[in-house]
Every structure is written in structure tokens, then in C-alpha cells.
Write a protein that holds these residues in place. Structure first.
Motif, PDB file in Angstrom:
ATOM      1  N   LEU A 153      32.144  15.000  47.685  1.00 19.29           N
ATOM      2  CA  LEU A 153      32.729  14.571  48.953  1.00 19.29           C
ATOM      3  C   LEU A 153      33.387  13.205  48.823  1.00 19.29           C
ATOM      4  O   LEU A 153      34.384  12.923  49.493  1.00 19.29           O
ATOM      5  CB  LEU A 153      31.650  14.531  50.035  1.00 19.29           C
ATOM      6  N   GLU A 154      32.845  12.382  47.982  1.00 18.97           N
ATOM      7  CA  GLU A 154      33.402  11.034  47.808  1.00 18.97           C
ATOM      8  C   GLU A 154      34.836  11.100  47.296  1.00 18.97           C
ATOM      9  O   GLU A 154      35.683  10.289  47.680  1.00 18.97           O
ATOM     10  CB  GLU A 154      32.534  10.234  46.835  1.00 18.97           C
ATOM     11  N   GLY A 155      35.107  12.072  46.457  1.00 23.24           N
ATOM     12  CA  GLY A 155      36.456  12.192  45.913  1.00 23.24           C
ATOM     13  C   GLY A 155      37.390  13.001  46.795  1.00 23.24           C
ATOM     14  O   GLY A 155      38.609  12.789  46.770  1.00 23.24           O
ATOM     15  N   SER A 156      36.844  13.918  47.573  1.00 22.76           N
ATOM     16  CA  SER A 156      37.694  14.840  48.331  1.00 22.76           C
ATOM     17  C   SER A 156      38.041  14.364  49.741  1.00 22.76           C
ATOM     18  O   SER A 156      39.184  14.525  50.191  1.00 22.76           O
ATOM     19  CB  SER A 156      37.030  16.208  48.407  1.00 22.76           C
TER      20      SER A 156
ATOM     21  N   ALA B   8      44.695  29.153  42.677  1.00 18.87           N
ATOM     22  CA  ALA B   8      43.756  28.824  41.599  1.00 18.87           C
ATOM     23  C   ALA B   8      42.739  27.788  42.066  1.00 18.87           C
ATOM     24  O   ALA B   8      41.535  27.913  41.803  1.00 18.87           O
ATOM     25  CB  ALA B   8      44.519  28.320  40.381  1.00 18.87           C
ATOM     26  N   ALA B   9      43.205  26.774  42.795  1.00 21.19           N
ATOM     27  CA  ALA B   9      42.299  25.748  43.309  1.00 21.19           C
ATOM     28  C   ALA B   9      41.299  26.361  44.281  1.00 21.19           C
ATOM     29  O   ALA B   9      40.096  26.083  44.223  1.00 21.19           O
ATOM     30  CB  ALA B   9      43.096  24.638  43.991  1.00 21.19           C
ATOM     31  N   PHE B  10      41.802  27.199  45.174  1.00 20.57           N
ATOM     32  CA  PHE B  10      40.924  27.860  46.139  1.00 20.57           C
ATOM     33  C   PHE B  10      39.845  28.680  45.430  1.00 20.57           C
ATOM     34  O   PHE B  10      38.662  28.606  45.772  1.00 20.57           O
ATOM     35  CB  PHE B  10      41.740  28.756  47.066  1.00 20.57           C
TER      36      PHE B  10
ATOM     37  N   SER C  24      39.669  19.274  36.195  1.00 26.87           N
ATOM     38  CA  SER C  24      40.982  19.860  36.474  1.00 26.87           C
ATOM     39  C   SER C  24      41.336  19.730  37.953  1.00 26.87           C
ATOM     40  O   SER C  24      42.485  19.448  38.312  1.00 26.87           O
ATOM     41  CB  SER C  24      40.994  21.339  36.071  1.00 26.87           C
ATOM     42  N   LEU C  25      40.353  19.922  38.808  1.00 25.48           N
ATOM     43  CA  LEU C  25      40.600  19.787  40.240  1.00 25.48           C
ATOM     44  C   LEU C  25      40.952  18.347  40.604  1.00 25.48           C
ATOM     45  O   LEU C  25      41.829  18.113  41.434  1.00 25.48           O
ATOM     46  CB  LEU C  25      39.380  20.264  41.024  1.00 25.48           C
ATOM     47  N   ARG C  26      40.289  17.400  39.979  1.00 22.44           N
ATOM     48  CA  ARG C  26      40.627  15.990  40.248  1.00 22.44           C
ATOM     49  C   ARG C  26      42.048  15.696  39.792  1.00 22.44           C
ATOM     50  O   ARG C  26      42.782  14.945  40.446  1.00 22.44           O
ATOM     51  CB  ARG C  26      39.623  15.067  39.557  1.00 22.44           C
ATOM     52  N   GLN C  27      42.445  16.274  38.685  1.00 24.29           N
ATOM     53  CA  GLN C  27      43.816  16.086  38.216  1.00 24.29           C
ATOM     54  C   GLN C  27      44.807  16.683  39.221  1.00 24.29           C
ATOM     55  O   GLN C  27      45.880  16.114  39.468  1.00 24.29           O
ATOM     56  CB  GLN C  27      43.986  16.744  36.848  1.00 24.29           C
TER      57      GLN C  27
ATOM     58  N   VAL D 116      45.449  19.697  48.919  1.00 27.42           N
ATOM     59  CA  VAL D 116      44.425  20.012  49.921  1.00 27.42           C
ATOM     60  C   VAL D 116      43.440  21.045  49.376  1.00 27.42           C
ATOM     61  O   VAL D 116      42.216  20.898  49.534  1.00 27.42           O
ATOM     62  CB  VAL D 116      45.076  20.502  51.223  1.00 27.42           C
ATOM     63  N   GLU D 117      43.944  22.094  48.744  1.00 28.79           N
ATOM     64  CA  GLU D 117      43.051  23.125  48.208  1.00 28.79           C
ATOM     65  C   GLU D 117      42.167  22.555  47.103  1.00 28.79           C
ATOM     66  O   GLU D 117      40.985  22.919  46.994  1.00 28.79           O
ATOM     67  CB  GLU D 117      43.862  24.313  47.685  1.00 28.79           C
ATOM     68  N   ALA D 118      42.720  21.676  46.292  1.00 29.08           N
ATOM     69  CA  ALA D 118      41.924  21.064  45.225  1.00 29.08           C
ATOM     70  C   ALA D 118      40.843  20.166  45.809  1.00 29.08           C
ATOM     71  O   ALA D 118      39.698  20.147  45.335  1.00 29.08           O
ATOM     72  CB  ALA D 118      42.831  20.260  44.291  1.00 29.08           C
ATOM     73  N   ALA D 119      41.187  19.428  46.859  1.00 33.68           N
ATOM     74  CA  ALA D 119      40.202  18.549  47.492  1.00 33.68           C
ATOM     75  C   ALA D 119      39.076  19.363  48.133  1.00 33.68           C
ATOM     76  O   ALA D 119      37.894  19.007  48.018  1.00 33.68           O
ATOM     77  CB  ALA D 119      40.885  17.674  48.538  1.00 33.68           C
TER      78      ALA D 119
END
Length: 202
Positions: free
Chosen positions: A70-73, A29-31, A44-47, A58-61
Motif C-alpha cells: 500500500l505504501e507504494g501504490s 497483464a498488470a490486472f 515488474s509492477l513497480r517498474q 493504475v492497474e499496476a498500482a
């Protein structure tokens, strides 16, 4: 996704990401959210960066990076490099970083190539081509020498891994790579691998 009761639209994928009971479902799902560049899924991805599974994190990042965050991942991916081989997802993180212009995960790939476990070596061989754009540079003081590493892997003790390395080498427009495949076509100890190499040359 639909077979597991989740929609393939961004809303359905977010539900799968946050509520899916299987790691594979949440990671997929993240991918897909990153692939779709679904901007509405950023929260949702940050969660999911706090998911219990390193693979999902990793997939969410990476998905967040594809959305421009990029700052968050990047910090998350760099932390994941410290994970244990196989148990966590450091090689997935290394590949993700390489795709984002950061070769700092290369030493982890080299570590995996020297692992006693074939599964770790297999994943490392699969990740190595991601570092081809960085050939000749260094990461953590280590020279990035993808083709040399693949040639070495073509001599792995496991025939299946030798095939993987030869496949990667055959895809490259490089004289050393082609020479390694030719050498395997006549010199590999396993007839099946020799035949496989010959087919790669045709």
C-alpha cells in the motif's frame, strides 16, 4: 495473452507488462498479476508505475496493493486522480482507491457525471457502486450519495446511460432505487428503456 505470444504464468505476464506494445495488453497483464497475487512480480509492477499509459499505471498500482504494498501504490493512485477524464484514468484510480478503503476519488466521479461527454458519464455510472460502502460520509467536503447520483443518472439525456443507471439501481436492495426503476418503467420517454426497466423489475 497467448494469442499475442505471452504466457499466462507470472513470468509470461511480466513479459507482457514490460514489453507489450499495446496498452490493453500491458494493463491486462498488470490486472492478472494482481489477481493471481504473484509476489514474484512486485519488481515488474513497480517498474510499470512509470508506464506512459495512465491505465497501466493504475492497474499496476492496484496489483501492488493486492500484493500488500500500500505504501507504494496509494500515492500513485492518488496522483492519478488529477488526470484528465477520458485521456487519462482518474476514474479507474477512484475505483481502485475505493476498493482499498479510500473514498477520496468520489469528487472526480461526480465531476465526470456532469461532463458534456457521454463516455465520461458512462464510466462514472459504472464506478459509482464502488462507493456504496461510504454512503453518508464526505470526501473533500462532498457528501457521498451514490443512490441519489444513480437516480439522477437514470434521467440522463442518453438512453444507453439511463439503462446503465437503471441496471445499477436494480441491483440494490433499496426502496428509493426500486422506486426509480418503477418510475422509469412507466415514465421514461423511450419505449425501449421503459421495457428494459420493466424487465429489471421481474
Amino acid at each position: 495473452m497467448e494469442a499475442r505470444g505471452y504466457g499466462t504464468d507470472p513470468a509470461g505476464l511480466q513479459k507482457a507488462l514490460l514489453e507489450g506494445k499495446e496498452v490493453a495488453v500491458r494493463a491486462e497483464a498488470a490486472f492478472l498479476l494482481g489477481y493471481l497475487k504473484a509476489g514474484s512480480s512486485a519488481a515488474s509492477l513497480r517498474q510499470a508505475l512509470s508506464d506512459e499509459s495512465a491505465r497501466v499505471r493504475v492497474e499496476a498500482a492496484l496489483a501492488l496493493a493486492r500484493l500488500g504494498d500500500l505504501e507504494g501504490s496509494l500515492p500513485v493512485l492518488k496522483r492519478e486522480l488529477d488526470g484528465q477524464l477520458f485521456a487519462d484514468a482518474p476514474l479507474r484510480a477512484a475505483r481502485a482507491l475505493a476498493l482499498l478503503g479510500d473514498a477520496s476519488g468520489y469528487p472526480k466521479v461526480v465531476e465526470a457525471l456532469g461532463s458534456e461527454f457521454p463516455s465520461n458519464r458512462m464510466e462514472a455510472i459504472a464506478v459509482l457502486p464502488s462507493f456504496l460502502p461510504y454512503a453518508g460520509r464526505t470526501a473533500a467536503g462532498r457528501s457521498i450519495d451514490v443512490i441519489d447520483r444513480l437516480i439522477a443518472a437514470a434521467g440522463d439525456a442518453e438512453p444507453l446511460l439511463r439503462r446503465d443507471a437503471l441496471t445499477a439501481l436494480a441491483a440494490l436492495d433499496d426502496q428509493r432505487a426500486r422506486a426509480a426503476v418503477k418510475a422509469a418503467a412507466t415514465g421514461d420517454p423511450e419505449p425501449d428503456v421503459r421495457e428494459f426497466a420493466r424487465q429489471l423489475l421481474t
